[in-house]
Design a protein around this motif. Structure first.
Motif, mmCIF file in Angstrom:
data_model
loop_
_atom_site.group_PDB
_atom_site.id
_atom_site.type_symbol
_atom_site.label_atom_id
_atom_site.label_comp_id
_atom_site.label_asym_id
_atom_site.label_seq_id
_atom_site.Cartn_x
_atom_site.Cartn_y
_atom_site.Cartn_z
ATOM 1 N N LYS A 10 0.835 -1.210 0.000
ATOM 2 C CA LYS A 10 0.000 0.000 0.000
ATOM 3 C C LYS A 10 0.868 1.258 0.000
ATOM 4 O O LYS A 10 0.617 2.208 -0.752
ATOM 5 N N GLU A 13 2.533 1.737 -3.304
ATOM 6 C CA GLU A 13 1.541 2.218 -4.273
ATOM 7 C C GLU A 13 1.342 3.725 -4.150
ATOM 8 O O GLU A 13 1.245 4.434 -5.156
ATOM 9 N N VAL A 14 1.301 4.231 -2.920
ATOM 10 C CA VAL A 14 1.141 5.669 -2.700
ATOM 11 C C VAL A 14 2.386 6.425 -3.157
ATOM 12 O O VAL A 14 2.282 7.483 -3.781
ATOM 13 N N THR A 17 2.461 7.298 -6.745
ATOM 14 C CA THR A 17 1.643 8.437 -7.166
ATOM 15 C C THR A 17 2.305 9.771 -6.840
ATOM 16 O O THR A 17 1.941 10.806 -7.395
ATOM 17 N N LEU A 91 4.310 15.202 0.022
ATOM 18 C CA LEU A 91 3.117 14.771 0.767
ATOM 19 C C LEU A 91 2.532 15.928 1.563
ATOM 20 O O LEU A 91 1.316 16.151 1.570
ATOM 21 N N ILE A 271 2.774 10.087 5.571
ATOM 22 C CA ILE A 271 2.196 9.233 4.530
ATOM 23 C C ILE A 271 0.957 8.508 5.042
ATOM 24 O O ILE A 271 0.015 8.258 4.280
ATOM 25 N N TYR A 274 -1.724 11.008 4.724
ATOM 26 C CA TYR A 274 -2.092 11.104 3.308
ATOM 27 C C TYR A 274 -3.036 9.965 2.915
ATOM 28 O O TYR A 274 -4.051 10.186 2.237
ATOM 29 N N ILE A 275 -2.717 8.757 3.346
ATOM 30 C CA ILE A 275 -3.574 7.602 3.034
ATOM 31 C C ILE A 275 -4.939 7.760 3.681
ATOM 32 O O ILE A 275 -5.976 7.464 3.064
ATOM 33 N N VAL A 279 -7.069 8.412 0.385
ATOM 34 C CA VAL A 279 -7.430 7.051 -0.016
ATOM 35 C C VAL A 279 -8.712 6.599 0.669
ATOM 36 O O VAL A 279 -9.621 6.093 0.014
#
Length: 292
Positions: A10, A13-14, A17, A91, A271, A274-275, A279
Motif C-alpha cells: 500500500k 503504491e502511494v 503516485t 506529501l 504518509i 495522506y492515506i 485514499v
C-alpha cells in the motif's frame, strides 16, 4: 497493522503516485531492490513500530530479504535522506497548499543519560553536529542530546522541521521560519515571545507571530481561546511520535544515521495521514488504524 507485506504494498503504491522516479542514487551496478522500494520498506517499518533493524529483517517477506543485505540497507537508507525529504515535502504540500495558519514548537531528543554524556561517542564525529546539554522547561529536566523544532498546520501536518543542539534556544528557529514562510499566522507558546522577532517577521515576510503574553506584562490580554486550542495540535503530534513511532529511542551511532531516523519517522507519519485523507477519506490523525 501486523501484515508487513500488505502495508508495504500500500505504501509503495502511494509513493508511486507521488513520484515517478524509482532510482534516486547513481550506482554503477543496478541494485536488486529499487530505491523507491527501500524507502517504502523503511516507512512501513516505522509505521508498524519496528524500531530495530534486526527485527525488521526477521519480519520482511522472503522476496525482499533476498534482494538486500542489512548492512547495505542501512548505508543506502542514509544516502537516500534527500529523497525521503523530497517525498515528505511533496506529501505535506498536498495538505498545506492553501494553509494560512501554522503552529511552531520544539521537543527534546535525548541521546544518552546525563551520567554517560562525558564518555559517550554517539554522534560526535563532527563538532558542529555533536549533541550537548540542554534544559526542557515543560518537562523540568536537564538532558543530553538534541532538540527538534517543527512547524505544523492546524490540522496536524508537519510542514517544516529542523534539528539543533539541546542548548539552542527555541526563538532562534524563527529565523528559519522567516526563510520558509510568508503571509501567514504562526502560533507559538511563551518561549517565542519577543517583540523584536515579531516585528521583524511581520515587516519582512508578513508573518504574524501569535504568542500568549505573560501576566506581568503591561497591557496584558489573554490569548484567544481558538488559538490556545489549536496550538495544542502540535503537542499531540509530538506525543504520537513518541508513542507509536518511538522517536525518542535512538540506536544510531552517527548524526547522519540519527537525522535519517528522525526524518523517516516524520515521513511515515505524513504518509499515513495522506492515506487516511486521500485514499480512505477519514480523519487524518487516526494513525493507529489499519491502512489495508
Amino acid at each position: 497493522m501486523n501484515n508487513f507485506r500488505a502495508n508495504y504494498n500500500k505504501i509503495l503504491e502511494v509513493l508511486a503516485t507521488i513520484t515517478e522516479k524509482e532510482q534516486f542514487l547513481r550506482q554503477n551496478r543496478k541494485p536488486k531492490l529499487k530505491d523507491i522500494e527501500l524507502i517504502a520498506m523503511n516507512l512501513t517499518a516505522e509505521y508498524m513500530g519496528i524500531d530495530s533493524e534486526c527485527q525488521l529483517f526477521r519480519d520482511i517477506p522472503e522476496y525482499l530479504f533476498a534482494k538486500i543485505e542489512r548492512s547495505v540497507y542501512n548505508k543506502r537508507k542514509r544516502k537516500l535522506f534527500f529523497a525521503i525529504e523530497f517525498i515528505r515535502t511533496q506529501l505535506s504540500n498536498k495538505f498545506t497548499e492553501f494553509e494560512n495558519y501554522y503552529v511552531v514548537d520544539s521537543m527534546p531528543l535525548e541521546i544518552v543519560k546525563l551520567s554517560r554524556s562525558g564518555r559517550s561517542k554517539v554522534c560526535k564525529e563532527y563538532f558542529y553536529s555533536a549533541p550537548n546539554r540542554g534544559y526542557c522547561a515543560s518537562q523540568n529536566m536537564h538532558y543530553y542530546g538534541y532538540k527538534i523544532h517543527a512547524v505544523c498546520s492546524i490540522d496536524g501536518v508537519f510542514k517544516s522541521f529542523d534539528i539543533s543542539k539541546a542548548s539552542v534556544h527555541d526563538i532562534h528557529y524563527l529565523k528559519d521560519i522567516k526563510n520558509q514562510f510568508n503571509n501567514c499566522v504562526v502560533l507559538g507558546d511563551k518561549k517565542y515571545l519577543s517583540a523584536d522577532y515579531q516585528l521583524d517577521l511581520f515587516e519582512s515576510k508578513q508573518i504574524k507571530l501569535e504568542v500568549p503574553m505573560r501576566k506581568n506584562q503591561q497591557n496584558y490580554k489573554k490569548q484567544t481561546y481558538i488559538f490556545r486550542k489549536k496550538r495544542k495540535r502540535i503537542e499531540t503530534l509530538f506525543s504520537q511520535l513518541c508513542d507509536q513511532f518511538k522517536i525518542r529511542n535512538n540506536y544510531a551511532k552517527t548524526f547522519e544515521g540519527f537525522k535519517t531516523r528522525i526524518l523517516s519517522k516524520l515521513t511515515a507519519l505524513t504518509i499515513i495521514q495522506y492515506i487516511n485523507k486521500f485514499v480512505f477519506n477519514r480523519n487524518i490523525n487516526n494513525l493507529k488504524v489499519n491502512i489495508v
